[in-house]
Design a protein around this motif. Structure first.
Motif, PDB file in Angstrom:
ATOM      1  N   ASN A  35     -21.251  18.687   4.224  1.00 55.53           N
ATOM      2  CA  ASN A  35     -20.781  17.404   3.686  1.00 55.53           C
ATOM      3  C   ASN A  35     -19.674  16.825   4.567  1.00 55.53           C
ATOM      4  O   ASN A  35     -19.326  17.398   5.600  1.00 55.53           O
ATOM      5  CB  ASN A  35     -20.333  17.585   2.226  1.00 55.53           C
ATOM      6  CG  ASN A  35     -19.159  18.548   2.102  1.00 55.53           C
ATOM      7  OD1 ASN A  35     -18.175  18.455   2.840  1.00 55.53           O
ATOM      8  ND2 ASN A  35     -19.247  19.483   1.174  1.00 55.53           N
ATOM      9  N   ASP A  65     -20.491  12.884   0.804  1.00 52.39           N
ATOM     10  CA  ASP A  65     -20.390  12.743  -0.653  1.00 52.39           C
ATOM     11  C   ASP A  65     -18.971  12.919  -1.214  1.00 52.39           C
ATOM     12  O   ASP A  65     -18.715  12.482  -2.332  1.00 52.39           O
ATOM     13  CB  ASP A  65     -21.367  13.707  -1.377  1.00 52.39           C
ATOM     14  CG  ASP A  65     -21.135  15.177  -1.064  1.00 52.39           C
ATOM     15  OD1 ASP A  65     -20.193  15.496  -0.319  1.00 52.39           O
ATOM     16  OD2 ASP A  65     -21.914  16.017  -1.578  1.00 52.39           O
ATOM     17  N   THR A 332     -26.611  10.657  -8.093  1.00 45.80           N
ATOM     18  CA  THR A 332     -27.351  10.132  -6.928  1.00 45.80           C
ATOM     19  C   THR A 332     -27.778   8.684  -7.214  1.00 45.80           C
ATOM     20  O   THR A 332     -27.848   8.266  -8.381  1.00 45.80           O
ATOM     21  CB  THR A 332     -28.650  10.927  -6.644  1.00 45.80           C
ATOM     22  OG1 THR A 332     -29.553  10.742  -7.749  1.00 45.80           O
ATOM     23  CG2 THR A 332     -28.368  12.413  -6.452  1.00 45.80           C
ATOM     24  N   THR A 359     -20.171   9.843  -5.963  1.00 48.18           N
ATOM     25  CA  THR A 359     -19.122  10.467  -5.168  1.00 48.18           C
ATOM     26  C   THR A 359     -18.627  11.714  -5.902  1.00 48.18           C
ATOM     27  O   THR A 359     -18.731  11.803  -7.123  1.00 48.18           O
ATOM     28  CB  THR A 359     -17.932   9.505  -4.934  1.00 48.18           C
ATOM     29  OG1 THR A 359     -16.911  10.191  -4.197  1.00 48.18           O
ATOM     30  CG2 THR A 359     -17.334   9.007  -6.241  1.00 48.18           C
TER      31      THR A 359
END
Lengths: 426, 166
Positions: A35, A65, A332, A359
């Motif tokens: 990530n 994310d 998502t 997030t």
């Protein structure tokens, strides 16, 4: 002596007929990801390894994310490092703002992991994917870099403890409550270095969303992986999504377990993990009445469509308490769109909730909902350590989405039945 | 390898969020991370750390997130070794990968007081408490596989060697 599902998957990927707990193996990996927090370090180490390219561009993903949309210049620079690496290496599986969701939910949804896989992520909640019957575990950035370079990783074979859930769940009791109850019983290091194999009749009735929230939190007991044997529901879920052929693996009837523990799931009530440990688990009713400043429904643990549906059932026609804030973050974009189509987002907004783009932000005290000194939050996330969601004196109660939604309505920690009436089932 | 330094004692289940809070994970720069190490656990601890010091912890040190920033922050703050009753598994791998040596020892946590001078011998797996009359705590020597990683110079040279042998 037979093998557990975890041992079988590891043996197959190490290219040997059998493995034993404690053994160190050199293991082929099917897929790796990082990530926006872990990727820059992984990229830095990867470049030191003197490798021209990743082992297989089709088996590597980067998902932005955590600090997205970028909260400041420093976090924007971290994302930029990742974007530039992806372009330089022409990597096809890159998820940037707008297409990105919370990695664990997104990568499963996108079919990058299937039954029988070895899936490695530079994020501790990678154990999430065990619900599909895969071996999935989190590692740090350097190990991820090694896996990116070699397509292999050294692993110590974990011993397996099997947790068998018995009975049908009572109203408002979810997969989240099952895993919290287990962690409450065994402690935050009760499965340290081990594999947690979840089984039993209770799981058969659970949706994949609820199953993911169980394996997702295996790390909170210190486990290397959480795993479930695939059943018809698993195959129904994964078959239309899978991008690669997969192999259904099950534990042998005579597999050697370190222990088998039975949980009377039918006797459970909704629970919370009180501050400041996921192992500090008590029934909601015992903690009820605590005044709450913020409720948060989202994350890789409980930001899935089932969680949003449950929350919306409670919030429909009701409003968020005037002294409480409610944040809802679909995990998502696909879940967000589905929630829109079902009218759930409308319900949240009418109730007075704030709905945000996908997030990890609030879960890590990063942005989009940081707690002030002394504030109390009921969160559907997985960790409530000191300072996790903001100021070190802020207090976090971990709960399922129904408890978070009911609490948002009353302003104090609440059993959902106290808002909905005792006879209305979940 | 032998490390000699002053001890700093912390409790059980120290998680990566109190080692380095995620709000500082907008960089991987070691010095920037070290500036905030243990800030939410004990705001005065950082200032007391001197190069070569030894951290002594209880059960399950490093539980939680996979952030390699945690051992990086500890190492960059000057800590030369961490001795704990047990370690969380991702932290354990990460620490060796960034060159922060760890030793598992059941006895040290109960016997060591803040500021005691310790001598940690990784080959023997022992900790000698110089301040307390040389009291010896027996720990677990580093497992053979981890020792080979350390001898190779860490994960980067290990990967280079693997690639070279193909």
């Amino acid at each position: 002596m037979g093998l557990t599902i975890t041992e079988k998957i590891l043996a197959a990927h190490a290219g040997v007929p059998s493995v034993r707990p404690g053994e160190i193996i050199d293991c082929r990996v099917d897929f790796v990801f990082a990530n926006d927090i872990t990727a820059p370090l992984a990229i830095q180490e990867f470049e030191k390894m003197g490798v021209a390219r990743v082992f297989d561009p089709d088996r590597v993903a980067f998902v932005l994310d955590h600090y997205v949309p970028n909260k400041d210049i420093a976090s924007a620079n971290q994302c930029k490092i990742t974007r530039e690496f992806v372009r330089r290496h022409a990597l096809p599986h890159f998820y940037d703002i707008g297409r990105a969701g919370i990695a664990h939910v997104l990568l499963a949804e996108e079919g990058f992991v299937g039954p029988g896989d070895v899936f490695i992520g530079a994020d501790s909640h990678t154990c999430n994917h065990g619900a599909l019957g895969a071996f999935a575990t989190g590692v740090g950035s350097s190990d991820l870099a090694a896996a990116m370079a070699l397509g292999r990783l050294w692993l110590r074979v974990p011993e397996t403890v099997r947790y068998e859930f018995r009975g049908r769940l009572r109203p408002w009791v979810t997969g989240k409550d099952l895993i919290l109850a287990v962690i409450g019983r065994i402690g935050v290091d009760g499965a340290r270095y081990g594999a947690m194999e979840f089984a039993g009749e209770t799981l058969r009735d659970l949706t994949m969303d609820e199953r993911f929230s169980i394996t997702n939190m295996a790390i909170e007991a210190g486990a290397k992986n959480g795993i479930m044997e695939p059943d018809e529901r698993t195959l129904e879920w994964i078959t239309p999504r899978a991008r690669r052929p997969f192999t259904v693996v099950r534990s042998d009837p005579d597999a050697a377990y370190a222990d088998v523990r039975t949980i009377d799931a039918g006797a459970l009530e909704p629970v919370v993990a009180a501050p400041a440990s996921p192992g500090n688990v008590v029934p909601v009713r015992e903690a009820a009445g605590v005044r709450v400043d913020q409720c948060f429904i989202g994350t890789c643990t409980n930001g899935r469509i089932e969680d949003l549906r449950t929350a919306a059932r409670i919030l429909a026609g009701r409003t968020v308490h005037r002294d409480t804030r409610l944040l809802v973050i679909p995990a998502t974009p696909a879940i967000y769109r589905q929630a829109m189509a079902e009218g759930l987002i409308q319900i949240f907004l009418e109730a007075g909730a704030a709905v945000s783009t996908s997030t990890c932000g609030p879960c890590i005290g990063g942005h989009m909902g940081v707690l002030a000194e002394g504030e109390v939050c009921v969160s559907t996330s997985s960790r409530n350590f000191v300072g996790r969601m903001g100021h070190k004196t802020a207090q976090v109660y971990l709960a399922n989405a129904a408890v978070a939604a009911a609490t948002a309505v009353t302003g104090h920690l609440t059993h959902p039945a106290d808002v909905m009436g005792a006879l209305v089932g979940a | 390898m032998v490390v000699r330094g002053a001890a700093h004692v912390v409790g059980h289940h120290i998680d990566t969020d109190v080692i380095i809070p995620a709000r500082y994970l907008v960089t991987a720069e070691p010095a920037a991370l070290a500036a905030h190490v243990f800030e939410d656990l004990d705001p005065s601890l950082r200032a007391r750390l001197a190069p070569g010091d030894v951290l002594v912890a209880g059960e399950n040190f490093g539980q939680g997130s996979s952030r390699e920033h945690a051992p990086i922050a500890i190492k960059a703050a000057g800590i030369a070794a961490v001795v704990a009753i047990s370690f969380a598994r991702i932290f354990y791998r990460n620490a060796f990968n960034v060159g922060l040596p760890l030793l598992e020892c059941r006895e040290a946590h109960a016997g060591v007081r803040e500021g005691d001078v310790l001598e940690v011998d990784f080959a023997a797996g022992t900790i000698r408490n110089i301040t307390r009359g040389g009291a010896l705590y027996q720990g677990q020597p580093i497992p053979a596989f981890m020792q080979r990683l350390v001898d190779a110079g860490g994960i980067v040279p290990y990967v280079r060697a693997q690639l070279g042998s193909r």
